[in-house]
Enzyme design. Structure first.
Site, mmCIF file in Angstrom:
data_model
loop_
_atom_site.group_PDB
_atom_site.id
_atom_site.type_symbol
_atom_site.label_atom_id
_atom_site.label_comp_id
_atom_site.label_asym_id
_atom_site.label_seq_id
_atom_site.Cartn_x
_atom_site.Cartn_y
_atom_site.Cartn_z
ATOM 1 C CG ASN A 188 68.533 -59.523 25.919
ATOM 2 O OD1 ASN A 188 68.164 -60.619 25.508
ATOM 3 N ND2 ASN A 188 67.792 -58.791 26.722
ATOM 4 C CB THR A 224 73.859 -56.671 24.069
ATOM 5 O OG1 THR A 224 72.534 -57.092 24.378
ATOM 6 C CG2 THR A 224 73.854 -55.827 22.804
ATOM 7 C CB ALA A 253 66.746 -47.240 28.054
ATOM 8 C CB ALA A 254 71.456 -50.847 28.967
ATOM 9 N N GLY A 255 69.936 -51.463 26.332
ATOM 10 C CA GLY A 255 69.878 -52.068 24.997
ATOM 11 C C GLY A 255 69.460 -51.044 23.949
ATOM 12 C CG ASP A 256 65.718 -49.300 24.198
ATOM 13 O OD1 ASP A 256 65.582 -50.309 23.490
ATOM 14 O OD2 ASP A 256 64.956 -49.003 25.133
ATOM 15 C CB ALA A 286 72.295 -45.699 29.230
HETATM 16 P P1 ATP Z 1 68.008 -53.616 28.923
HETATM 17 O O1 ATP Z 1 66.856 -54.544 28.645
HETATM 18 O O2 ATP Z 1 68.376 -53.563 30.372
HETATM 19 O O3 ATP Z 1 67.836 -52.288 28.311
HETATM 20 P P2 ATP Z 1 69.360 -55.459 27.307
HETATM 21 O O4 ATP Z 1 69.020 -56.673 28.124
HETATM 22 O O5 ATP Z 1 68.639 -55.249 26.040
HETATM 23 O O6 ATP Z 1 69.295 -54.191 28.207
HETATM 24 P P3 ATP Z 1 72.169 -55.787 27.804
HETATM 25 O O7 ATP Z 1 72.943 -56.827 27.123
HETATM 26 O O8 ATP Z 1 71.846 -56.007 29.249
HETATM 27 O O9 ATP Z 1 70.887 -55.500 26.917
HETATM 28 O O10 ATP Z 1 72.930 -54.386 27.724
HETATM 29 C C1 ATP Z 1 73.149 -53.724 26.480
HETATM 30 C C2 ATP Z 1 74.511 -53.078 26.506
HETATM 31 O O11 ATP Z 1 74.543 -52.136 27.587
HETATM 32 C C3 ATP Z 1 75.660 -54.037 26.783
HETATM 33 O O12 ATP Z 1 76.142 -54.595 25.574
HETATM 34 C C4 ATP Z 1 76.673 -53.104 27.426
HETATM 35 O O13 ATP Z 1 77.383 -52.411 26.439
HETATM 36 C C5 ATP Z 1 75.793 -52.114 28.199
HETATM 37 N N1 ATP Z 1 75.640 -52.539 29.597
HETATM 38 C C6 ATP Z 1 74.590 -53.191 30.139
HETATM 39 N N2 ATP Z 1 74.773 -53.425 31.442
HETATM 40 C C7 ATP Z 1 75.982 -52.898 31.748
HETATM 41 C C8 ATP Z 1 76.762 -52.798 32.945
HETATM 42 N N3 ATP Z 1 76.315 -53.299 34.097
HETATM 43 N N4 ATP Z 1 77.965 -52.178 32.868
HETATM 44 C C9 ATP Z 1 78.416 -51.641 31.710
HETATM 45 N N5 ATP Z 1 77.725 -51.702 30.546
HETATM 46 C C10 ATP Z 1 76.523 -52.321 30.560
HETATM 47 O O1 RIB Z 2 63.871 -50.922 26.750
HETATM 48 C C1 RIB Z 2 63.325 -50.155 27.772
HETATM 49 C C2 RIB Z 2 61.901 -49.819 27.485
HETATM 50 O O2 RIB Z 2 61.125 -51.005 27.470
HETATM 51 C C3 RIB Z 2 61.236 -48.939 28.523
HETATM 52 O O3 RIB Z 2 61.418 -47.570 28.262
HETATM 53 C C4 RIB Z 2 59.784 -49.388 28.502
HETATM 54 O O4 RIB Z 2 58.918 -48.429 27.991
HETATM 55 C C5 RIB Z 2 59.770 -50.665 27.662
HETATM 56 O O5 RIB Z 2 59.249 -50.427 26.419
#
Ligand code: ATP
Ligand code: RIB
Length: 307
Positions: A188, A224, A253-256, A286
């Site tokens: 990210n 991301t 879990a958006a990244g996941d 998500a």
């Molecule tokens: P997290 O740690 O919150 O799970 P992350 O920090 O690993 O996420 P992000 O870059 O924030 O990763 O988000 C991963 C993907 O999720 C982005 O590339 C996008 O496709 C989607 N996403 C995240 N936030 C949004 C949002 N506010 N609106 C639409 N899509 C989003």
């Molecule tokens: O990426 C999200 C996850 O990070 C959560 O489900 C939490 O368990 C942490 O591992």
């Protein structure tokens, strides 16, 4: 599930998430009154495995849980979702991993993980489990388990000519030791800054950071960018894939979901641009829902959003 049909291996963590939604994330020393408490299965590895399964991929999870109620719940859930768990080991001496999560009104979160059994996934466990899936094509790894286990899984995957996708989360200083084993890296924004030293303030600096990662030996870089979608560097070509505009409830879990979806699309032979687009679609769903695994969409929801 037929053993020979597993195409994607996820090696990683399982946590039980303990979540409270609050107005704002407390400052050090501050106490805030939050909303209702709820528990929800999580852990980056488990979330990615469930995402793969719900999005239509044939997936196995390799990891460690405690011999306790959280471990049993997650193992049952994996089974119900169609995740192959023959490589899921119960550790009788350690509790299952847990995560304390606070989610604020904007959907941003703050997470502390107590790894428990996740911290005892050893290379030998990985080796034993890997042998179950000789036909797997893709390995998806993150960093909530011992670094040696991630490195060993990546090495085994390389020896089997699998594609290795590294989601470098949470980031740590050992990550460069994995670069020679990785085909695709998916940091990210914060992780990309930490790994490259480039402060990302817009498209130009995001591209610079991606180039730095590529120059360190990783063929494909996908940064991301939250609500801005993702930047893909494939060979010499940059592609900015926008995220659908949605109402954000909880980004946990958006990244996941992004990584699970990416692996599914690539396993189906989609191009990197198509796979990244699919991943942005899935991850955007998500963030409209509360929780980690509770928020992961099913394949038919993505097709609906594309219609
Ligand atoms: P997290 O740690 O919150 O799970 P992350 O920090 O690993 O996420 P992000 O870059 O924030 O990763 O988000 C991963 C993907 O999720 C982005 O590339 C996008 O496709 C989607 N996403 C995240 N936030 C949004 C949002 N506010 N609106 C639409 N899509 C989003
Ligand atoms: O990426 C999200 C996850 O990070 C959560 O489900 C939490 O368990 C942490 O591992």
């Amino acid at each position: 599930m037929n053993l020979m049909s597993v195409e994607i291996i996820v090696t990683g963590s399982m946590n039980m998430d303990m979540v409270v939604k609050t107005h704002h994330i407390p400052q050090p020393g501050e106490t805030v009154l939050g909303g209702t408490f709820f528990m929800n299965p999580g852990g980056k590895g488990a979330n990615q495995a469930v995402a793969v399964a719900r999005l239509g991929g044939q997936v196995a999870f390799i990891g460690k849980i405690g011999d306790d109620i959280f471990g049993r719940q997650s193992s049952q859930l994996f089974d119900e979702e169609g995740v192959d768990i023959q490589g899921l080991i119960a550790d009788v001496d350690q509790p299952s991993g847990i995560a304390m999560i606070t989610v604020d009104e904007k959907g941003e979160n703050s997470i502390v993980v107590a790894p428990g059994a996740n911290a005892r996934l050893y290379s030998q466990d990985v080796e034993t489990s890997f042998k179950l899936y000789p036909e797997a094509k893709i390995l998806l790894v993150q960093l909530e388990i011992p670094f040696e286990a991630v490195q060993y899984a990546s090495k085994l995957a390389r020896e089997q000519s699998m594609t290795v996708i590294l989601n470098p989360a949470p980031a740590n200083e050992s990550i460069p030791n994995l670069y020679s084993l990785v085909d695709i890296i998916t940091p990210n924004l914060t992780e990309a800054e930490m790994l490259t030293g480039v402060k990302i303030t817009g498209t130009e600096t995001a591209q610079q950071a991606a180039k730095v990662l590529q120059s360190l030996g990783i063929a494909t870089v996908i940064i991301t960018l939250g609500s801005e979608g993702a930047l893909l560097l494939d060979g010499d070509a940059f592609h900015h894939i926008p995220a659908p505009q949605v109402t954000t409830i909880d980004t946990t879990a958006a990244g996941d979901v992004f990584n699970g979806a990416l692996a599914v699309a690539l396993s189906e032979g989609k191009t990197l641009v198509e796979a990244t687009t699919f991943a942005c679609q899935a991850a955007s769903i998500a963030v409209t829902r509360l929780g980690a695994q509770d928020s992961i969409p099913y394949r038919n929801e993505i097709l609906l959003t594309l219609m």
